[in-house]
Structures are given as structure tokens and as C-alpha cells.
Scaffold this active site. Structure first.
Site, PDB file in Angstrom:
ATOM      1  N   TYR A  52      45.754  37.698  41.427  1.00  0.00           N
ATOM      2  CA  TYR A  52      44.295  37.880  40.804  1.00  0.00           C
ATOM      3  C   TYR A  52      44.051  36.665  39.915  1.00  0.00           C
ATOM      4  O   TYR A  52      44.805  36.661  38.781  1.00  0.00           O
ATOM      5  CB  TYR A  52      44.020  39.085  40.168  1.00  0.00           C
ATOM      6  CG  TYR A  52      44.020  40.394  40.810  1.00  0.00           C
ATOM      7  CD1 TYR A  52      44.037  40.391  42.278  1.00  0.00           C
ATOM      8  CD2 TYR A  52      44.182  41.779  40.402  1.00  0.00           C
ATOM      9  CE1 TYR A  52      43.929  41.499  43.029  1.00  0.00           C
ATOM     10  CE2 TYR A  52      44.049  42.822  41.221  1.00  0.00           C
ATOM     11  CZ  TYR A  52      43.957  42.694  42.497  1.00  0.00           C
ATOM     12  OH  TYR A  52      43.959  43.871  43.290  1.00  0.00           O
ATOM     13  N   LEU A  81      32.506  52.213  44.102  1.00  0.00           N
ATOM     14  CA  LEU A  81      31.355  51.837  43.770  1.00  0.00           C
ATOM     15  C   LEU A  81      30.841  50.772  44.880  1.00  0.00           C
ATOM     16  O   LEU A  81      29.641  50.055  44.866  1.00  0.00           O
ATOM     17  CB  LEU A  81      30.970  51.298  42.458  1.00  0.00           C
ATOM     18  CG  LEU A  81      31.145  52.269  41.132  1.00  0.00           C
ATOM     19  CD1 LEU A  81      30.892  51.785  39.865  1.00  0.00           C
ATOM     20  CD2 LEU A  81      30.539  53.592  41.371  1.00  0.00           C
ATOM     21  N   ARG A 137      31.723  47.726  45.643  1.00  0.00           N
ATOM     22  CA  ARG A 137      31.478  46.661  44.867  1.00  0.00           C
ATOM     23  C   ARG A 137      30.117  45.990  44.367  1.00  0.00           C
ATOM     24  O   ARG A 137      29.391  45.328  44.471  1.00  0.00           O
ATOM     25  CB  ARG A 137      31.896  45.478  45.888  1.00  0.00           C
ATOM     26  CG  ARG A 137      33.375  45.497  46.335  1.00  0.00           C
ATOM     27  CD  ARG A 137      33.808  44.636  47.453  1.00  0.00           C
ATOM     28  NE  ARG A 137      35.098  44.760  47.944  1.00  0.00           N
ATOM     29  CZ  ARG A 137      35.786  45.572  48.653  1.00  0.00           C
ATOM     30  NH1 ARG A 137      34.823  46.570  49.343  1.00  0.00           N
ATOM     31  NH2 ARG A 137      36.911  45.769  48.966  1.00  0.00           N
ATOM     32  N   GLY A 138      29.517  47.223  43.731  1.00  0.00           N
ATOM     33  CA  GLY A 138      28.266  47.154  43.037  1.00  0.00           C
ATOM     34  C   GLY A 138      27.075  47.441  44.025  1.00  0.00           C
ATOM     35  O   GLY A 138      26.217  47.761  43.420  1.00  0.00           O
TER      36      GLY A 138
END
Length: 331
Positions: A56, A207, A209-210
Site C-alpha cells: 500500500y 461499503l 468503495r463508497g
């Protein structure tokens, strides 16, 4: 803070975990000061499970977490879950996976330095390396476990056969895998298998990714955002998926909660062996997510949510086809 145990052999953690990926990568820019403040707020609220990956931000996320823990009086309560194995080039591109035993040990040596820790609580390959038997990878982590550098062994995005082979090699604490109202594929075979074997689940993407909350925007020119290539955000699919989110919103509003809280509470309600991970990058989003732990969904609530977002209703795959082709969990 409510707590849940990850499987029969894993650690006791908070009932909600914080995923740190978006603080360094994949979703556009993030404010580093706010990211560290969010990690501190999570620890203060009793969140113990912190999830990261050595790839990441090409190490940035580990360094960020290391600084946040160093500055916190609650660093000892953190349960650090760490993924490894994904390879990246200097431009940030992905160039495959390496789960060879010697690489496993090399990756952890670098990770411990960036994190400022002498061990990680859960260590897991991010994806299956098709060129390395899972027994070899898990065996290498088991050696690190015996040496005190790793407390528990986890898996990520693997299918039934790989789960069984890994569990026959060493005790597995949990499987990290996408699970949400829009991604329910694990219910058919993977979830029954991990429950049979006494393996917990850490669910990411709760969620979507929104998408469920509508909290996303199209990236600016030159800004990388995974959602720009995600099938569910493409024209023709995104409109359908946003309609599902609106339907969920109507149920949530009637219940006096937000869409995000409804989605998180739904995942948490699927079993005490499941710990949802939320990717909050700001303290206000974290607080909203934490409040979901106080939501007790009734049978009527669950039925209403199911009617609003039926299983398999999402349009588009959860990853682009070329990525799904390399995901063992999709086989």
C-alpha cells in the site's frame, strides 16, 4: 468496545477493524495528518484491529502506521494485520506476486522496520501465488511464528481448496475477503468452509468503495482512483448500483440510521465470526462507522434490507476481469 475472536485460534479484536489502505493508495490523495489523527481516534475508541499491506503506497502505509503507533499511548493494544506478496514497479504498477518462503521472510524484515515493531499479530499473503504451493508459503510464516515474529497466520482472497490446504499446514486465524451487500459470493462455499474449519472472517469492502454511501467522486485528471477502472463504477452499471444504494437509504432512513451504518451493521449481523473492516480516512467517517456497532438489526430490518438490495443485484464485477482471473477466491 464490543469484541470478537478471529476463529478458534486467532486473537480477540474489536468488533470493527480499521483498514488503512486508502490513507496511502488507490482512492486519490489523503491528508496524512488527518490519517494519523484517525488512527489515534480509532485506538482511543477501542478499535484494536488495524489492517495494512506492505504494498500500500509501496511501503508508505506501513511507515504511516508506524508513526501513528509511535505517537500513541495505546500502541500496545493494536492488533496489526499485515498483507504481503504483491510486487510493484517504481511507477506504482503491479507486476505479479511472490510468495516464496525466502521472500516471505525478506518482506517481513522490511515491514517490521517500517512499522517499528518486533512482531506483527497477523501475517497473510495478499493473493495466492500460482507458482508457489500454499503449503510452502504457510510453512514459512509458521517458521516466523515459531521465532516470535508473527503471532497468527491469515489468508486473503483464496478459495475452498486453498483454505483447506493452508489449514492442514498450520492453524489459520482468519480469511480476509470482500463481503458486503453488493458482494456476497462467499456465502455459497467459502463461508461454510471457514466455519467448518474454525476460521474467522475479516470483511473488507463493506461499503463497496463508497458506492453504497454515494461518497465518491470521479477522479481529477492525473489522479489515480481504483474506482475509475472498477466495473461497478462504469457507465451503465453505476446508475443501477446507485439505485440500489438509494433503496438501502430509504430503509436506513426509516430506521433512523445512515446508509453506511446499515451496510456495516448488516455485515456484522451475518455472524459473530465476522469482523467488518472500514476504510475511514477521516475522524467523522470513523465515528459514523463506530456508531454502527450500536445498531441491532431486527429480523424485519434484515428482511427490508434484503428486499432493497437482493443477493446478486449489483451490476458489474467487484474487480476488472483481468484481476478476477488471478483471484483464487473466484475459482
Amino acid at each position: 468496545m464490543q469484541q470478537r475472536r478471529l476463529g478458534q485460534t486467532g486473537p480477540l479484536t474489536s468488533a470493527l477493524g480499521l483498514g488503512l489502505m486508502g490513507m496511502s493508495d488507490f482512492y486519490g490523495s489523503a491528508d496524512e495528518g488527518e490519517s494519523i489523527a484517525t488512527i489515534h481516534a480509532a485506538l482511543e475508541a477501542g478499535v484494536t484491529l488495524l489492517d495494512t499491506g506492505d504494498f500500500y503506497g509501496v511501503g508508505h502505509n506501513e511507515s504511516l502506521l508506524g508513526r501513528a503507533l509511535q505517537q500513541s499511548s495505546r500502541r500496545e493494544q493494536a492488533v496489526v494485520s499485515l498483507k504481503f506478496g504483491a510486487l510493484r514497479d517504481p511507477s506504482g504498477g503491479f507486476i505479479g506476486y511472490d510468495n516464496r518462503p525466502k521472500s516471505v521472510k525478506n518482506f517481513l524484515a522490511h515491514s517490521l522496520q517500517r512499522l517499528g515493531l518486533d512482531h506483527v499479530d497477523i501475517y497473510r499473503p495478499s493473493r495466492l501465488d500460482p507458482e508457489v504451493p500454499i503449503e510452502d508459503t504457510i510453512g514459512a510464516i509458521a517458521e516466523l511464528q515459531q521465532a516470535g515474529y508473527v503471532r497468527h497466520i491469515g489468508l486473503s482472497e483464496v478459495g475452498v481448496d486453498t483454505i483447506r490446504r493452508a489449514a492442514a499446514t498450520a492453524p489459520i486465524s482468519d480469511l480476509q475477503i470482500e463481503y458486503s451487500l453488493l458482494s456476497r459470493g462467499i456465502e455459497d462455499a467459502i463461508l461454510p468452509t471457514v466455519r467448518e474449519l474454525g476460521i474467522g472472517v475479516t470483511a473488507y469492502g463493506v461499503l463497496s468503495r463508497g458506492l453504497i454511501t454515494g461518497d465518491w467522486r470521479r477522479p481529477e485528471a492525473g489522479e489515480f482512483d481504483f474506482r475509475a477502472i472498477s466495473p461497478r463504477f462504469q457507465e451503465g452499471n453505476v446508475e443501477h448500483n446507485l439505485a440500489l444504494a438509494e433503496a438501502l437509504g430509504a430503509v436506513a432512513e426509516a430506521r433512523g440510521i445512515t446508509r453506511a451504518q446499515a451496510a456495516i451493521a448488516w455485515v456484522a449481523a451475518q455472524g459473530q465470526d465476522i469482523v467488518p473492516l472500514v476504510g475511514a480516512r477521516r475522524r467523522d467517517r470513523l465515528r459514523e462507522s463506530l456508531d454502527a456497532l450500536d445498531v441491532a438489526l431486527s429480523a424485519e430490518d434484515l428482511a427490508a434490507i434484503e428486499r432493497a438490495v437482493p443477493k446478486g443485484a449489483a451490476a458489474g464485477g467487484r474487480y476488472p476481469a483481468q484481476q478476477l482471473a488471478f483471484m483464487d477466491s473466484e475459482r
